[in-house]
Design an enzyme around this catalytic site. Structure first.
Site, PDB file in Angstrom:
ATOM      1  N   ARG A   1       0.886  -1.176   0.000  1.00  0.00           N
ATOM      2  CA  ARG A   1       0.000   0.000   0.000  1.00  0.00           C
ATOM      3  C   ARG A   1       0.917   1.217   0.000  1.00  0.00           C
ATOM      4  NH1 ARG A   1      -5.373   1.275   3.460  1.00  0.00           N
ATOM      5  NH2 ARG A   1      -6.124  -0.070   1.796  1.00  0.00           N
TER       6      ARG A   1
ATOM      7  N   HIS B   1      -7.352   0.767  -6.473  1.00  0.00           N
ATOM      8  CA  HIS B   1      -7.561  -0.115  -5.312  1.00  0.00           C
ATOM      9  C   HIS B   1      -8.225  -1.405  -5.814  1.00  0.00           C
ATOM     10  CE1 HIS B   1      -7.785  -1.378  -1.300  1.00  0.00           C
ATOM     11  NE2 HIS B   1      -8.712  -0.594  -0.810  1.00  0.00           N
TER      12      HIS B   1
ATOM     13  N   GLN C   1     -10.045  -4.185  -3.642  1.00  0.00           N
ATOM     14  CA  GLN C   1     -11.360  -3.771  -3.144  1.00  0.00           C
ATOM     15  C   GLN C   1     -12.437  -4.031  -4.201  1.00  0.00           C
ATOM     16  OE1 GLN C   1     -12.168  -2.296   0.080  1.00  0.00           O
ATOM     17  NE2 GLN C   1     -14.170  -2.901  -0.685  1.00  0.00           N
TER      18      GLN C   1
ATOM     19  N   ASP D   1     -17.282   6.819  -1.978  1.00  0.00           N
ATOM     20  CA  ASP D   1     -16.049   6.674  -1.200  1.00  0.00           C
ATOM     21  C   ASP D   1     -15.801   8.019  -0.525  1.00  0.00           C
ATOM     22  OD1 ASP D   1     -13.589   5.760  -0.203  1.00  0.00           O
ATOM     23  OD2 ASP D   1     -12.506   6.158  -2.067  1.00  0.00           O
TER      24      ASP D   1
ATOM     25  N   CYS E   1     -16.416   0.989   0.434  1.00  0.00           N
ATOM     26  CA  CYS E   1     -15.188   0.242   0.749  1.00  0.00           C
ATOM     27  C   CYS E   1     -14.775   0.415   2.199  1.00  0.00           C
ATOM     28  CB  CYS E   1     -14.067   0.666  -0.191  1.00  0.00           C
ATOM     29  SG  CYS E   1     -13.549   2.393   0.008  1.00  0.00           S
TER      30      CYS E   1
ATOM     31  N   ARG F   1     -13.281  -8.903   1.837  1.00  0.00           N
ATOM     32  CA  ARG F   1     -11.859  -8.615   1.563  1.00  0.00           C
ATOM     33  C   ARG F   1     -11.032  -9.873   1.827  1.00  0.00           C
ATOM     34  NH1 ARG F   1      -9.892  -3.388   1.466  1.00  0.00           N
ATOM     35  NH2 ARG F   1      -7.939  -4.455   1.017  1.00  0.00           N
TER      36      ARG F   1
HETATM   37  N1  NVA Z   1      -9.979   6.565  -1.548  1.00  0.00           N
HETATM   38  C1  NVA Z   1      -9.646   6.107  -0.217  1.00  0.00           C
HETATM   39  C2  NVA Z   1      -9.869   4.637  -0.092  1.00  0.00           C
HETATM   40  C3  NVA Z   1      -9.635   4.083   1.290  1.00  0.00           C
HETATM   41  C4  NVA Z   1      -9.783   2.609   1.373  1.00  0.00           C
HETATM   42  C5  NVA Z   1      -8.206   6.481   0.094  1.00  0.00           C
HETATM   43  O1  NVA Z   1      -7.344   6.328  -0.777  1.00  0.00           O
HETATM   44  O2  NVA Z   1      -7.945   6.931   1.213  1.00  0.00           O
HETATM   45  N1   CP Z   2     -11.188  -0.418   2.295  1.00  0.00           N
HETATM   46  C1   CP Z   2      -9.926  -0.432   2.759  1.00  0.00           C
HETATM   47  O1   CP Z   2      -8.963  -0.624   2.016  1.00  0.00           O
HETATM   48  O2   CP Z   2      -9.825  -0.254   4.097  1.00  0.00           O
HETATM   49  P1   CP Z   2      -8.476  -0.007   4.925  1.00  0.00           P
HETATM   50  O3   CP Z   2      -7.946   1.337   4.512  1.00  0.00           O
HETATM   51  O4   CP Z   2      -8.897  -0.056   6.351  1.00  0.00           O
HETATM   52  O5   CP Z   2      -7.490  -1.090   4.590  1.00  0.00           O
END
Ligand code: NVA
Ligand code: CP
Length: 314
Positions: A108, A135, A138, A229, A269, A297
């Protein structure tokens, strides 16, 4: 440990055919059914998953760590605050070291190019656990959830909100699988133009109908799935004030959901920010779907990991 040999990474859905996506989903469903019967088949016995996090996570960390354990392996949580990557060791060196010791890596990170660089130097499959651009794990999860709630047949999906990593992954899923996706974003918060162009190119082959606009109510009208989101993704915290203003009118609430089909589902998500992108009332009304989605997930990613393992010449 692994010699240089053919393998696949899981960086974006763009890199997979519809058939491959469905194979991973089928594996996920099979392994989920086994897990529900407390049958833990060691598909990845003695394998180690390195999990590199440069951003926070609840779901991604817990689901990958639990998932690899239930498959007979072990997960290593590697926060960039603790490893030398956070002190400036290059991504390509990190990749060349870690991938000699583990069997698969999940990352990540921020720029998608950092993930690509890691993959380029990795001897083992690399999985995107979220970048600024995509992502995809997801979206595999969301599709699995759509199947379980009977929404996979020619669905019309409406995405209301920020043109971000989630939206980009929805574009790729729709383009690959060939369903209708309507994206409504405020002006100035549209999707990345290159990703849109790529998705529309892929959509020509699959027959997906993908449309863009600035009217959330029009997007949601008569649809089967509504999704959104956060308006402020990780790394955008200093834009919060201006974003909250720009997204006025984009909250998914009961009056917006009333425009969708009566039996439409709502996906998120998570984490969800109540009374910003979704009202408390709408969130709680759809909590059953949302938390099944969150659990999925675990299952979707097992399908992905087992599929990636099956693709390499050991
Ligand atoms: N768009 C959000 C998704 C979190 C799972 C982010 O990147 O923070
Ligand atoms: N949806 C998702 O990726 O959640 P986290 O940021 O908690 O991993």
């Amino acid at each position: 440990m692994y010699e240089d040999s053919p393998m696949r990474h899981f960086l974006t859905l763009k890199d997979f055919s519809k058939e491959e996506i469905l194979e991973m989903i089928a594996l996920a469903l099979k392994i989920k059914a086994q897990t529900k019967q407390r049958k833990f088949v060691p598909y990845l016995e003695h394998q180690t998953l390195g999990m590199i996090f440069e951003k926070s996570s609840t779901r991604t960390r817990v689901s990958f760590e639990t998932g690899i354990y239930q498959l007979g392996g072990i997960g290593l949580f590697l926060s960039s605050n603790d490893i030398q990557l956070g002190r400036g060791e290059p991504m390509k060196d990190t990749a060349r070291v870690i991938s000699r010791m583990v069997d698969m890596v999940m990352i990540r990170t921020f720029e998608h190019s950092k993930l690509e660089e890691f993959a380029q130097f990795s001897k083992v499959p690399v999985i995107n656990g979220l970048t600024d651009s995509y992502h995809p794990v997801q979206l595999m999860t969301d599709y699995l959830t759509m199947i379980e709630f009977g929404k996979e047949k020619d669905p019309v999906v409406a995405y209301v909100g920020d043109g971000n990593n989630m939206t980009h992954s929805w574009l790729m899923l729709a383009a690959k699988l060939g369903f209708e996706l309507r994206v409504a974003t405020p002006k100035g918060y549209e999707c990345d133009a290159q990703i849109v162009a790529d998705a529309l190119e892929i959509a020509k082959e699959s027959g997906a109908k993908i449309t863009f606009g600035n009217d959330p109510v029009a997007a949601v009208k008569g649809c089967d799935v509504v999704t959104t989101d956060t308006w402020v993704s990780m790394g955008q915290e200093n834009e919060k004030e201006e974003r909250l203003k720009a997204f006025a009118g984009y909250m998914v609430d009961e009056s917006m959901m009333a425009k969708a089909k009566n039996d439409a589902i709502f996906l998120h998500c998570l984490p969800a920010y109540r009374d910003y992108e979704v009202s408390e009332e709408t969130f709680e009304k759809h909590a059953n779907v949302i938390f099944n989605e969150a659990e999925n997930r675990l299952h979707a990613q097992k399908g992905i990991m087992v599929w990636l393992d099956s693709q390499r010449a050991n």
